[in-house]
Scaffold this active site. Structure first.
Site, PDB file in Angstrom:
ATOM      1  CE1 TYR A   1      -3.610  -2.710   5.327  1.00 52.56           C
ATOM      2  CE2 TYR A   1      -3.161  -0.402   4.832  1.00 52.56           C
ATOM      3  CZ  TYR A   1      -3.461  -1.685   4.403  1.00 52.56           C
ATOM      4  OH  TYR A   1      -3.585  -1.948   3.062  1.00 52.56           O
TER       5      TYR A   1
ATOM      6  CE  LYS B   1      -1.446  -4.761   3.226  1.00 53.08           C
ATOM      7  NZ  LYS B   1      -1.777  -6.013   2.548  1.00 53.08           N
TER       8      LYS B   1
ATOM      9  CB  SER C   1      -0.855  -0.016   1.268  1.00 56.37           C
ATOM     10  OG  SER C   1      -1.469   1.232   1.461  1.00 56.37           O
TER      11      SER C   1
END
Ligand code: NAD
Ligand code: WQD
Length: 336
Positions: free
Chosen positions: A148, A152, A124
């Site tokens: 989050y 990643k 992302s």
């Protein structure tokens, strides 16, 4: 060619299944349906006229996933399965690291065991944190601001170390910007649980009458109209990028890191206007305080993805909004 798609019942996964099937790949999906419905796969089959093999399982269930690898011989894996809500990741960091990081460990271990070494991973743009300059290039510093994003980045680091140890892998790390829109059939699209976090689903639900108005998080950023600027990429363009990444990876063993976005920055107000045009509906809004953790502006430099993949997004914000609106109108309650 057989491709395993983890999280294939989800938003980006289901659109990618269409592109894979239409290009002649056989598709096997694993998904625990935590944030999706198996209806999406039925609709993919309807759109393409082709079958998908589906296993409902949790990616962390090593025994069950091992069985999937025993029953199928995969040429490659596209790994979408994971949790993706930034705010929730702050409240449930353990869950986010467990699913996103541990789930990826299990997958890579089984790929190694069964000799499948082609992997495309959903990363992302959030790994860049707040960039000093825009547009964002792949070699910019990485500084994710929430669990989050850090989950990643951890998977990216893990994949780089796997490649360092054994350079026979073919690994694609794709950093998506803001996926939006839907397949133009109106049969599949984004179906968030509860109140949507992301802009486009929220606007769609205002247009369909589920919410009175959009809350715009701040109009005092240093952007062309004061509202936040993002890079909205049509989900079908994004799905095609996965196919092209698979094709590029098949040519030689390598690890590739690519930004996938439109290369254009659109403000919240720009997207409201585009949606109003697409839907012929007024989108009432009010300006509220900035959302914690938001950055003023983010969009990508598309040069590298274009050079490496020959990938160029085809659709603009008008098409994004037309397709999102068709999906929302046809399916006001999502897949239910
Ligand atoms: P999504 O939630 O629609 O799809 C993810 C899928 O993974 C869902 O079908 C969900 O049920 C499944 N899943 C979740 N936990 C699982 C588990 N433990 N085992 C098996 N399946 C599991 O999300 P999406 O928007 O399609 O995103 C796909 C990937 O792309 C995610 O990894 C996400 O982090 C990444 N990504 C998304 C965006 C975005 O804005 N949509 C942006 C950048 C990156
Ligand atoms: C876009 C713009 C908001 C909702 C998130 C994740 C990122 C990635 C994509 C997974 C911002 C504004 C939004 C609303 C608003 N996901 N907004 N009112 O924050 O760029 O990125 O999704 O990897 O990691 O952080 O996307 O759609 O939430 O917001 O004004 O109700 O719309 O402030 O400027 P974001 P978004």
């Amino acid at each position: 060619m057989n491709i395993l798609v983890t999280g294939g019942a989800g938003y980006i996964g289901s659109h990618t299944c269409i592109e894979l099937l239409q290009a002649g790949y056989n598709v096997v999906v694993i998904d625990n349906l935590y944030n999706s419905s198996s209806q999406s796969l039925k609709h993919v089959e309807k759109i393409t006229g082709k079958k998908i093999t589906f296993y409902e399982l949790d990616i962390r269930d090593k025994k069950a996933l091992n069985k999937v690898f025993e029953e199928n011989c995969f040429d490659g894996v596209i790994h979408f399965a994971g949790l993706k809500a930034v705010g929730e990741s702050v409240k449930k960091p353990m869950e986010y690291y467990n699913v996103n990081v541990y789930g990826s460990f299990i997958l890579a271990e089984l790929m190694k065991k069964f000799g499948c070494k082609t992997l495309v991973f959903s990363s992302s743009a959030t790994v860049y944190g707040e960039p000093n300059v825009i547009p964002i290039k792949e070699d910019f510093p990485l500084s994710p601001k929430n669990p989050y994003g850090r989950s990643k980045l951890m998977v990216e680091t893990y994949l780089r170390d796997i490649f360092l140890e054994n350079e026979s892998w073919h690994i694609g790390i794709l950093r998506y910007f803001n996926p939006a829109g839907a397949h133009e059939s109106g049969l599949i699209g984004e179906d968030p649980n509860g109140i949507p976090n992301n802009l486009l689903p929220y606007i769609s639900q205002v247009a369909v009458g589920k919410f009175d108005k959009l809350k715009i998080f701040g109009d005092d950023y240093k952007t062309h109209d004061g509202t936040g600027v993002r890079d909205y990429i049509h989900v079908v363009d994004l799905a095609k990028g996965h196919l092209m990444a698979l094709e590029a990876l098949s040519k030689k063993s390598q690890i590739l890191t690519l930004n996938l976005g439109s290369g254009r920055g659109q403000s919240v107000i720009d997207m409201v206007k585009a949606f109003e045009k697409a839907s012929s509906k007024k989108i009432p809004y009010e300006i509220v305080n900035r959302r914690l953790g938001d950055i003023p502006a983010s969009y990508t430099d598309t040069t590298f993805a274009e050079k490496i993949l020959g990938w160029k997004p085809k659709y603009d914000e008008n098409k994004i909004c037309e397709d999102a609106w068709r999906w929302q109108q046809n399916n006001p309650s999502g897949y239910e």
